[in-house]
Design a protein around this motif. Structure first.
Motif, PDB file in Angstrom:
ATOM      1  N   GLY A 165     -10.490 -40.507 -13.277  1.00 54.41           N
ATOM      2  CA  GLY A 165      -9.175 -39.984 -12.955  1.00 54.41           C
ATOM      3  C   GLY A 165      -8.888 -38.655 -13.594  1.00 54.41           C
ATOM      4  N   PHE A 166      -9.822 -38.189 -14.428  1.00 57.24           N
ATOM      5  CA  PHE A 166      -9.640 -36.918 -15.138  1.00 57.24           C
ATOM      6  C   PHE A 166     -10.940 -36.113 -15.027  1.00 57.24           C
ATOM      7  CE2 PHE A 166      -7.181 -40.277 -17.259  1.00 57.24           C
ATOM      8  CZ  PHE A 166      -5.891 -39.799 -17.026  1.00 57.24           C
ATOM      9  N   GLY A 167     -11.113 -35.502 -13.864  1.00 56.70           N
ATOM     10  CA  GLY A 167     -12.362 -34.821 -13.564  1.00 56.70           C
ATOM     11  C   GLY A 167     -12.674 -33.641 -14.454  1.00 56.70           C
ATOM     12  N   ASP A 168     -11.651 -33.018 -15.070  1.00 59.53           N
ATOM     13  CA  ASP A 168     -11.881 -31.850 -15.925  1.00 59.53           C
ATOM     14  C   ASP A 168     -11.802 -32.192 -17.401  1.00 59.53           C
ATOM     15  OD1 ASP A 168     -12.129 -30.239 -13.663  1.00 59.53           O
ATOM     16  OD2 ASP A 168      -9.954 -29.873 -13.575  1.00 59.53           O
ATOM     17  N   ALA A 169     -11.682 -33.459 -17.732  1.00 55.10           N
ATOM     18  CA  ALA A 169     -11.511 -33.858 -19.131  1.00 55.10           C
ATOM     19  C   ALA A 169     -12.812 -33.692 -19.912  1.00 55.10           C
ATOM     20  CB  ALA A 169     -11.045 -35.305 -19.196  1.00 55.10           C
ATOM     21  N   GLU A 170     -12.661 -33.543 -21.203  1.00 54.55           N
ATOM     22  CA  GLU A 170     -13.820 -33.464 -22.099  1.00 54.55           C
ATOM     23  C   GLU A 170     -14.477 -34.834 -22.167  1.00 54.55           C
ATOM     24  OE1 GLU A 170     -14.826 -32.865 -26.862  1.00 54.55           O
ATOM     25  OE2 GLU A 170     -12.763 -32.621 -26.124  1.00 54.55           O
ATOM     26  N   VAL A 171     -15.787 -34.844 -22.095  1.00 54.50           N
ATOM     27  CA  VAL A 171     -16.528 -36.100 -22.187  1.00 54.50           C
ATOM     28  C   VAL A 171     -16.789 -36.416 -23.656  1.00 54.50           C
ATOM     29  CG1 VAL A 171     -18.655 -37.313 -21.623  1.00 54.50           C
ATOM     30  CG2 VAL A 171     -17.590 -35.820 -19.923  1.00 54.50           C
ATOM     31  N   LEU A 172     -16.259 -37.519 -24.124  1.00 55.09           N
ATOM     32  CA  LEU A 172     -16.467 -37.936 -25.512  1.00 55.09           C
ATOM     33  C   LEU A 172     -17.709 -38.801 -25.665  1.00 55.09           C
ATOM     34  CD1 LEU A 172     -12.792 -38.831 -26.531  1.00 55.09           C
ATOM     35  CD2 LEU A 172     -14.026 -36.668 -26.871  1.00 55.09           C
ATOM     36  N   GLN A 173     -17.954 -39.673 -24.692  1.00 49.34           N
ATOM     37  CA  GLN A 173     -19.163 -40.497 -24.676  1.00 49.34           C
ATOM     38  C   GLN A 173     -19.758 -40.409 -23.279  1.00 49.34           C
ATOM     39  OE1 GLN A 173     -18.478 -44.519 -26.041  1.00 49.34           O
ATOM     40  NE2 GLN A 173     -17.321 -43.863 -27.837  1.00 49.34           N
ATOM     41  N   GLU A 183     -25.610 -54.803 -13.206  1.00 44.53           N
ATOM     42  CA  GLU A 183     -25.759 -53.434 -13.713  1.00 44.53           C
ATOM     43  C   GLU A 183     -24.375 -52.920 -14.070  1.00 44.53           C
ATOM     44  OE1 GLU A 183     -26.895 -50.434 -10.790  1.00 44.53           O
ATOM     45  OE2 GLU A 183     -26.435 -51.830  -9.173  1.00 44.53           O
ATOM     46  N   ALA A 184     -24.315 -51.940 -14.992  1.00 52.04           N
ATOM     47  CA  ALA A 184     -23.027 -51.439 -15.443  1.00 52.04           C
ATOM     48  C   ALA A 184     -23.118 -49.962 -15.797  1.00 52.04           C
ATOM     49  CB  ALA A 184     -22.538 -52.240 -16.644  1.00 52.04           C
ATOM     50  N   LEU A 185     -21.975 -49.284 -15.732  1.00 55.00           N
ATOM     51  CA  LEU A 185     -21.852 -47.875 -16.096  1.00 55.00           C
ATOM     52  C   LEU A 185     -20.575 -47.705 -16.924  1.00 55.00           C
ATOM     53  CD1 LEU A 185     -22.627 -46.232 -12.622  1.00 55.00           C
ATOM     54  CD2 LEU A 185     -24.156 -46.243 -14.612  1.00 55.00           C
ATOM     55  N   THR A 186     -20.640 -46.834 -17.942  1.00 57.86           N
ATOM     56  CA  THR A 186     -19.452 -46.535 -18.738  1.00 57.86           C
ATOM     57  C   THR A 186     -19.388 -45.034 -19.016  1.00 57.86           C
ATOM     58  OG1 THR A 186     -20.603 -46.815 -20.846  1.00 57.86           O
ATOM     59  CG2 THR A 186     -19.548 -48.775 -19.900  1.00 57.86           C
ATOM     60  N   VAL A 187     -18.174 -44.556 -19.242  1.00 55.55           N
ATOM     61  CA  VAL A 187     -17.961 -43.183 -19.686  1.00 55.55           C
ATOM     62  C   VAL A 187     -16.635 -43.140 -20.443  1.00 55.55           C
ATOM     63  CG1 VAL A 187     -16.677 -42.376 -17.650  1.00 55.55           C
ATOM     64  CG2 VAL A 187     -18.041 -40.750 -18.982  1.00 55.55           C
ATOM     65  N   THR A 188     -16.550 -42.245 -21.436  1.00 52.94           N
ATOM     66  CA  THR A 188     -15.310 -42.073 -22.193  1.00 52.94           C
ATOM     67  C   THR A 188     -14.958 -40.596 -22.204  1.00 52.94           C
ATOM     68  OG1 THR A 188     -15.880 -43.926 -23.632  1.00 52.94           O
ATOM     69  CG2 THR A 188     -14.124 -42.454 -24.390  1.00 52.94           C
ATOM     70  N   VAL A 189     -13.714 -40.284 -21.819  1.00 49.67           N
ATOM     71  CA  VAL A 189     -13.242 -38.893 -21.789  1.00 49.67           C
ATOM     72  C   VAL A 189     -12.005 -38.769 -22.687  1.00 49.67           C
ATOM     73  CG1 VAL A 189     -14.117 -38.543 -19.447  1.00 49.67           C
ATOM     74  CG2 VAL A 189     -11.729 -39.254 -19.795  1.00 49.67           C
ATOM     75  N   ALA A 190     -11.704 -37.524 -23.061  1.00 47.13           N
ATOM     76  CA  ALA A 190     -10.497 -37.256 -23.850  1.00 47.13           C
ATOM     77  C   ALA A 190      -9.324 -37.093 -22.898  1.00 47.13           C
ATOM     78  CB  ALA A 190     -10.688 -36.003 -24.698  1.00 47.13           C
ATOM     79  N   LEU A 191      -8.270 -37.838 -23.125  1.00 44.41           N
ATOM     80  CA  LEU A 191      -7.123 -37.801 -22.232  1.00 44.41           C
ATOM     81  C   LEU A 191      -6.468 -36.417 -22.285  1.00 44.41           C
ATOM     82  CD1 LEU A 191      -5.618 -39.841 -20.378  1.00 44.41           C
ATOM     83  CD2 LEU A 191      -3.954 -40.085 -22.221  1.00 44.41           C
ATOM     84  N   PRO A 192      -6.361 -35.749 -21.146  1.00 42.45           N
ATOM     85  CA  PRO A 192      -5.730 -34.420 -21.132  1.00 42.45           C
ATOM     86  C   PRO A 192      -4.248 -34.500 -21.475  1.00 42.45           C
ATOM     87  CG  PRO A 192      -6.997 -34.828 -19.124  1.00 42.45           C
ATOM     88  CD  PRO A 192      -6.849 -36.153 -19.829  1.00 42.45           C
TER      89      PRO A 192
END
Length: 342
Positions: A165-173, A183-192
């Motif tokens: 939901g935050f395509g331009d956010a900084e990727v933290l993980q 199978e699974a996928l994860t990602v963590t971003v910094a909330l803008p």
């Protein structure tokens, strides 16, 4: 022929005596018609006598003699239920639904991320108090087969940041593949920063898990408070979406309904009643509950009471004993039905 002629004369006298005499002015115009009518009536009467049917003419209430077909009222056949059973995620399947405000079927979703599911359901959960309160969105998508679900996961790998939901956010993980489900996928971003700026920079987590033909998506702040228990619990409930699901707790097999067939239905929920999580409990046991139009199951009224419901959630079994073995520990109702719309 003497017997026949005698019978004819006697019957004609009987008919003539019963006939009303018309006024004198009408005798000339009706004479010919009357004579013709006598011949027809007398002839039919003689035929009835000769074939053993005089008792029927004298007493219509008596049964017809052998060989004379009986007349009975036509009873319309009960119409066979028709319709379809649309694919739906059962109410109460998602974790925490029983206490959630408004679970939503057919919710808006990003088709670029999750393709074209045949069914979907979503619910918002809240954790914490006051300023520490966070929202987690839990969504389930069901696909026609394993291949369709696998294709979504394959394409999703490169889109995880955008699909958070935050395509331009900084990727933290960065994107990772934890050992969860099929199978699974994860990602963590910094909330803008948003208008209020309350959680700017905090870690926002997206977890996507596939189990067979279904994909679950969990996203929100405060992953340390929900990821470790929410994702595994949901994955356990998703077991029936695998081609083969037989957890150790499954002691009896469900049966597949057929048109016009009888089955014993374990009722996990009824439309219009408060949502429980019994469909999820059945899933954890290895049973896939279906949302069925009540008009498709003759006998379903026993589960509805006075509620004019149009659907209920069930799992079918081949015998009452099997159904009660599963229903008993969960406190669920069992009804015998005849299934259609298949």
């Amino acid at each position: 022929m003497t017997a026949v002629e005698d019978a004819f004369r006697k019957l004609q006298q009987h008919v003539d005596a019963a006939a009303a005499v018309p006024p004198v002015a009408r005798i000339a115009t009706l004479g010919r018609r009357r004579r013709a009518g006598h011949v027809v009536v007398a002839g039919l009467t003689v035929l009835a006598v000769l074939t053993g049917g005089w008792s029927v003419l004298r007493d219509p209430g008596r049964r017809a003699a052998p060989g004379v077909p009986a007349v009975s009222a036509s009873v319309p056949a009960t119409p066979t239920p028709t319709g379809n059973r649309p694919e739906r995620v059962p109410p109460g399947f998602l974790v925490g639904e029983a206490g959630a405000a408004q679970p939503i079927d057919d919710h808006d979703y990003n088709t670029g991320c999750f393709g074209s599911p045949v069914a979907r359901r979503s619910v918002a959960l809240f954790f914490g108090e006051a300023a520490q309160r966070v929202q987690v969105t839990q969504s389930l998508y069901v696909y026609p087969d394993d291949d369709a679900a696998k294709a979504v996961m394959r394409d999703l790998r490169a889109l995880m940041r955008q699909c958070s939901g935050f395509g331009d956010a900084e990727v933290l993980q960065p994107v990772a593949s934890p050992p969860l489900g099929s199978e699974a996928l994860t990602v963590t971003v910094a909330l803008p920063r948003d208008g209020a700026g309350e959680h700017t920079g905090e870690p926002y987590r997206l977890v996507v898990v596939r189990v067979g033909t279904a994909i679950a998506a969990l996203d929100g702040l405060g992953a340390d408070r929900w990821e470790t228990f929410l994702a595994p619990e949901l994955v356990g409930r998703m077991c029936p979406y695998k081609p083969a699901c037989a957890p150790p707790s499954q002691t009896v097999r469900a049966t597949k309904p057929v048109n016009g067939g009888e089955a014993w239905a374990v009722v996990a929920g009824v439309e219009g009643r408060p949502v429980t999580e019994k469909a999820g409990d059945l899933g954890r046991l290895g049973y896939r509950a279906s949302v069925v139009p009540t008009g498709c199951d003759v006998g379903s009224a026993a589960a509805l009471g006075d509620l004019p419901a149009t659907s209920y959630t069930v799992v079918y079994f081949g015998s009452e004993q099997d159904a009660r073995t599963v229903a008993g520990p969960l406190g669920l109702q069992v009804v015998k039905v005849r299934t259609y719309c298949l």
